[in-house]
Design an enzyme around this catalytic site. Structure first.
Site, PDB file in Angstrom:
ATOM      1  N   VAL A  11       4.649 -16.285  26.392  1.00  0.00           N
ATOM      2  CA  VAL A  11       4.277 -15.969  25.009  1.00  0.00           C
ATOM      3  C   VAL A  11       5.437 -16.222  24.049  1.00  0.00           C
ATOM      4  O   VAL A  11       5.297 -16.915  23.043  1.00  0.00           O
ATOM      5  CB  VAL A  11       3.786 -14.507  24.906  1.00  0.00           C
ATOM      6  CG1 VAL A  11       3.648 -14.068  23.458  1.00  0.00           C
ATOM      7  CG2 VAL A  11       2.447 -14.370  25.614  1.00  0.00           C
ATOM      8  N   GLU A 155      -2.734 -19.412  28.947  1.00  0.00           N
ATOM      9  CA  GLU A 155      -1.828 -20.326  29.634  1.00  0.00           C
ATOM     10  C   GLU A 155      -2.613 -21.584  29.963  1.00  0.00           C
ATOM     11  O   GLU A 155      -3.794 -21.530  30.303  1.00  0.00           O
ATOM     12  CB  GLU A 155      -1.271 -19.684  30.904  1.00  0.00           C
ATOM     13  CG  GLU A 155      -0.313 -18.564  30.570  1.00  0.00           C
ATOM     14  CD  GLU A 155       0.246 -17.868  31.805  1.00  0.00           C
ATOM     15  OE1 GLU A 155       0.206 -18.456  32.897  1.00  0.00           O
ATOM     16  OE2 GLU A 155       0.708 -16.731  31.657  1.00  0.00           O
ATOM     17  N   CYS A 263      -2.395 -11.281  32.939  1.00  0.00           N
ATOM     18  CA  CYS A 263      -2.992 -10.453  31.872  1.00  0.00           C
ATOM     19  C   CYS A 263      -4.213  -9.641  32.303  1.00  0.00           C
ATOM     20  O   CYS A 263      -4.170  -8.412  32.272  1.00  0.00           O
ATOM     21  CB  CYS A 263      -3.339 -11.331  30.685  1.00  0.00           C
ATOM     22  SG  CYS A 263      -1.874 -11.948  29.847  1.00  0.00           S
ATOM     23  N   LYS A 323      -4.757 -20.217  37.804  1.00  0.00           N
ATOM     24  CA  LYS A 323      -5.714 -21.128  37.172  1.00  0.00           C
ATOM     25  C   LYS A 323      -5.018 -22.477  37.009  1.00  0.00           C
ATOM     26  O   LYS A 323      -3.800 -22.557  37.181  1.00  0.00           O
ATOM     27  CB  LYS A 323      -6.219 -20.583  35.844  1.00  0.00           C
ATOM     28  CG  LYS A 323      -5.186 -20.528  34.746  1.00  0.00           C
ATOM     29  CD  LYS A 323      -5.918 -20.218  33.462  1.00  0.00           C
ATOM     30  CE  LYS A 323      -5.013 -20.143  32.270  1.00  0.00           C
ATOM     31  NZ  LYS A 323      -5.694 -19.872  31.053  1.00  0.00           N
TER      32      LYS A 323
HETATM   33  P1  NAD Z   1       7.064 -13.185  30.871  1.00  0.00           P
HETATM   34  O1  NAD Z   1       7.321 -12.246  31.969  1.00  0.00           O
HETATM   35  O2  NAD Z   1       6.712 -14.610  31.163  1.00  0.00           O
HETATM   36  O3  NAD Z   1       8.335 -13.203  29.903  1.00  0.00           O
HETATM   37  C1  NAD Z   1       8.962 -12.057  29.422  1.00  0.00           C
HETATM   38  C2  NAD Z   1      10.412 -12.423  29.091  1.00  0.00           C
HETATM   39  O4  NAD Z   1      11.029 -11.306  28.450  1.00  0.00           O
HETATM   40  C3  NAD Z   1      11.275 -12.718  30.332  1.00  0.00           C
HETATM   41  O5  NAD Z   1      11.879 -13.989  30.192  1.00  0.00           O
HETATM   42  C4  NAD Z   1      12.323 -11.597  30.328  1.00  0.00           C
HETATM   43  O6  NAD Z   1      13.580 -11.994  30.834  1.00  0.00           O
HETATM   44  C5  NAD Z   1      12.387 -11.278  28.834  1.00  0.00           C
HETATM   45  N1  NAD Z   1      12.990  -9.971  28.523  1.00  0.00           N
HETATM   46  C6  NAD Z   1      12.841  -8.794  29.196  1.00  0.00           C
HETATM   47  N2  NAD Z   1      13.565  -7.834  28.572  1.00  0.00           N
HETATM   48  C7  NAD Z   1      14.166  -8.399  27.507  1.00  0.00           C
HETATM   49  C8  NAD Z   1      15.037  -7.924  26.491  1.00  0.00           C
HETATM   50  N3  NAD Z   1      15.412  -6.647  26.475  1.00  0.00           N
HETATM   51  N4  NAD Z   1      15.460  -8.782  25.553  1.00  0.00           N
HETATM   52  C9  NAD Z   1      15.076 -10.076  25.571  1.00  0.00           C
HETATM   53  N5  NAD Z   1      14.260 -10.601  26.504  1.00  0.00           N
HETATM   54  C10 NAD Z   1      13.809  -9.770  27.462  1.00  0.00           C
HETATM   55  O7  NAD Z   1       5.922 -12.510  29.987  1.00  0.00           O
HETATM   56  P2  NAD Z   1       4.738 -13.226  29.181  1.00  0.00           P
HETATM   57  O8  NAD Z   1       3.722 -13.742  30.107  1.00  0.00           O
HETATM   58  O9  NAD Z   1       5.324 -14.111  28.132  1.00  0.00           O
HETATM   59  O10 NAD Z   1       4.106 -11.945  28.453  1.00  0.00           O
HETATM   60  C11 NAD Z   1       4.779 -11.254  27.435  1.00  0.00           C
HETATM   61  C12 NAD Z   1       3.829 -10.258  26.819  1.00  0.00           C
HETATM   62  O11 NAD Z   1       2.739 -10.961  26.190  1.00  0.00           O
HETATM   63  C13 NAD Z   1       3.189  -9.307  27.809  1.00  0.00           C
HETATM   64  O12 NAD Z   1       3.001  -8.063  27.200  1.00  0.00           O
HETATM   65  C14 NAD Z   1       1.842  -9.956  28.094  1.00  0.00           C
HETATM   66  O13 NAD Z   1       0.882  -9.015  28.513  1.00  0.00           O
HETATM   67  C15 NAD Z   1       1.504 -10.536  26.746  1.00  0.00           C
HETATM   68  N6  NAD Z   1       0.608 -11.700  26.793  1.00  0.00           N
HETATM   69  C16 NAD Z   1       0.763 -12.644  27.774  1.00  0.00           C
HETATM   70  C17 NAD Z   1      -0.074 -13.760  27.780  1.00  0.00           C
HETATM   71  C18 NAD Z   1       0.052 -14.817  28.850  1.00  0.00           C
HETATM   72  O14 NAD Z   1      -0.860 -15.630  28.982  1.00  0.00           O
HETATM   73  N7  NAD Z   1       1.125 -14.852  29.626  1.00  0.00           N
HETATM   74  C19 NAD Z   1      -1.060 -13.906  26.791  1.00  0.00           C
HETATM   75  C20 NAD Z   1      -1.172 -12.931  25.809  1.00  0.00           C
HETATM   76  C21 NAD Z   1      -0.331 -11.827  25.818  1.00  0.00           C
END
Ligand code: NAD
Length: 453
Positions: A11, A155, A263, A323
């Site tokens: 994201v 994604e 998710c 997926k």
């Molecule tokens: P992810 O695990 O791929 O990435 C999260 C990132 O945050 C990691 O790189 C981690 O190192 C970093 N991080 C952790 N603590 C940190 C800090 N204190 N400072 C800076 N960076 C830090 O997660 P994602 O899939 O991108 O999801 C992020 C959020 O968005 C989640 O809440 C998820 O539910 C939501 N979301 C995800 C999707 C999806 O398709 N992946 C879609 C919509 C919403």
């Protein structure tokens, strides 16, 4: 305008790169220094179509920056997006530890007014808690606002979804903060994207209500598919006809091994906890979670029946991500199938067009091997299972696949093949709520007997 995005995951990285493309000056920060170093060398930590080009274009135009200097990233920007992970805790509730860390950092480092934007998926009430965390960490009171802006990107189509979303949801109780965040999304106004502006709590709930509804649709069609298997009906025709009803829609009515990814599983479980925490009974989401949890067992049962047991069998597994068009293997149904097969004493040879490393790391077992092609994964296999519907599997040379196998069972857990075509090649075809006509007719007969009895 300067914008900082905390978290360079699916994201944060996509949102950061897209906002840079909108013309904003974006600082993407992460505590994972290796990721930041890779990004600064132009190496993408995730597979997402078009991302590398988008990042490289905006880096070279000096609008997109990657840094692990979190403190400067707070000071340099007016708007601070929080896009860190909110993995599920063992009890199902969202883990807000990373969100808290960022909120406290913001409180400690801010020297002037900031808008904190919650992009991570967080339970209702989190915006207020984030505000408390920021305030408690401040050494002197400085004004700020928290805007809830849940993300809906998929994604595999993340850039398109961010650039052309179905809607943008903004929750805030302050008009000034709302206006600042709306200004960031101004390019979307030009393409007439609908904006839903509301309070923080409603915005937070919209995200969970959306993902849970999608989960319910998937579980619903999977349950109908079970009945189709029993009575010899074709779930695909049913899904198509049901989906033609404008009140229902065709999307997310695809039977398969159940929903996975980072998710839907975690968000449905967290939503259930929210209902529980507020003493409101929930039946629908709970049922969808239960059906989904059973779905891997359904695949295993069919395979066990077809092979007369799994112990010592060799199974080729096509597709390992949750997926297609992503390298994400988090809560991948295909890997859940692999684990269950290994547990039952089978050998599994998997293949994935992109995520061989990720899958190998996720499933470390002496009987789990990764092949370097789809055909190679079938060598000596008693059965081949389609776990993920990557496009390249649709055009596979199935005759050659069959020649390489020892057995003849093709379990199409994603229903990507035509049952008759596959059966004509000598396979024993097993689908989800879908079978050859001969097979369906034999079940129809069984059903007629059952009905008469
Ligand atoms: P992810 O695990 O791929 O990435 C999260 C990132 O945050 C990691 O790189 C981690 O190192 C970093 N991080 C952790 N603590 C940190 C800090 N204190 N400072 C800076 N960076 C830090 O997660 P994602 O899939 O991108 O999801 C992020 C959020 O968005 C989640 O809440 C998820 O539910 C939501 N979301 C995800 C999707 C999806 O398709 N992946 C879609 C919509 C919403």
């Amino acid at each position: 305008m300067n914008v900082t995005v905390f978290g360079t995951g699916f994201v944060g990285l996509v949102a950061g790169a897209c906002m840079a493309d909108f013309g904003l000056n974006v600082h993407c920060v992460d505590i994972d220094e290796r990721k930041i170093a890779q990004l600064n060398q132009g190496i993408m930590p995730i597979y997402e179509q078009g991302l590398e080009e988008l990042v490289s274009r905006n880096v070279s135009q000096k609008r997109l920056h990657f840094t692990s200097d979190l403190e400067s990233a707070v000071r340099n920007s007016l708007v601070l997006f929080i896009a860190v992970g909110t993995e599920g805790r063992p009890d199902g509730r969202a883990n807000l530890e990373h969100v808290r860390n960022v909120a406290q950092l913001i409180g400690r480092c801010m020297e002037e007014y900031k808008v904190v934007v919650m992009k991570s998926t967080v339970p209702v009430g989190t915006a207020a808690v984030v505000a408390e965390w920021v305030r408690e960490a401040q050494s002197k009171p400085i004004e700020f606002d928290v805007v809830s802006n849940p993300e809906f990107l998929r994604e595999g189509a993340a850039i398109e979804d961010f650039m052309r979303p179905n809607r943008v949801v903004l929750g805030a109780d302050n008009a000034r903060a709302l206006a600042i965040v709306k200004d960031i999304y101004r390019p979307l106004y030009l393409i007439e994207t609908p904006f839903v502006t509301t309070d923080n709590r409603t915005a937070e709930l919209i995200k969970y209500a959306t993902n849970s509804f999608l989960a319910i649709k998937i579980s619903y069609i999977n349950e109908v598919a079970r009945l189709c298997d029993r009575v010899g009906a074709d779930v695909h025709v049913i899904a198509k006809a049901v989906g033609m009803d404008g009140r229902i829609g065709r999307k997310f009515l695809h039977p398969g091994p159940g929903y996975g990814g980072s998710c839907l599983p975690k968000d449905t479980r967290a939503f259930l906890r929210t209902f529980e925490d507020y003493g409101v009974p929930n039946h629908l989401v709970a049922a969808s979670v239960r059906i989904n949890d059973e779905q891997i067992g359904e695949v295993l049962r069919k395979l066990t029946d077809a092979l007369g047991g799994l112990e010592g069998r060799t199974i080729g597994l096509l597709g390992l991500t949750y997926k297609p068009n992503t390298n994400d293997v988090r809560e991948s149904p295909s890997l859940a199938i692999a684990r269950a097969l290994l547990q039952a004493g089978a050998q599994v040879v998997g293949f994935d067009p992109i995520a061989h490393c990720e899958a190998g790391e996720a499933v470390q077992h002496p009987n789990f091997k990764i092949a370097d092609s789809a055909l190679a994964s079938a060598a000596g296999a008693d059965a081949v299972v389609v776990g993920t519907e990557w496009n390249e599997f649709r055009n596979l040379d199935l005759a050659e696949l069959k020649r390489r196998m020892t057995g003849s069972v093709l379990l199409d857990a994603r229903n990507i093949y035509d049952p008759e075509t596959v059966a004509a090649l000598g396979f024993c075809y097993i689908g989800v709520g879908r079978a050859t006509e001969a097979e369906r007719n034999s079940r129809k007969l069984g059903m007629a007997f059952a009905a008469r009895a």
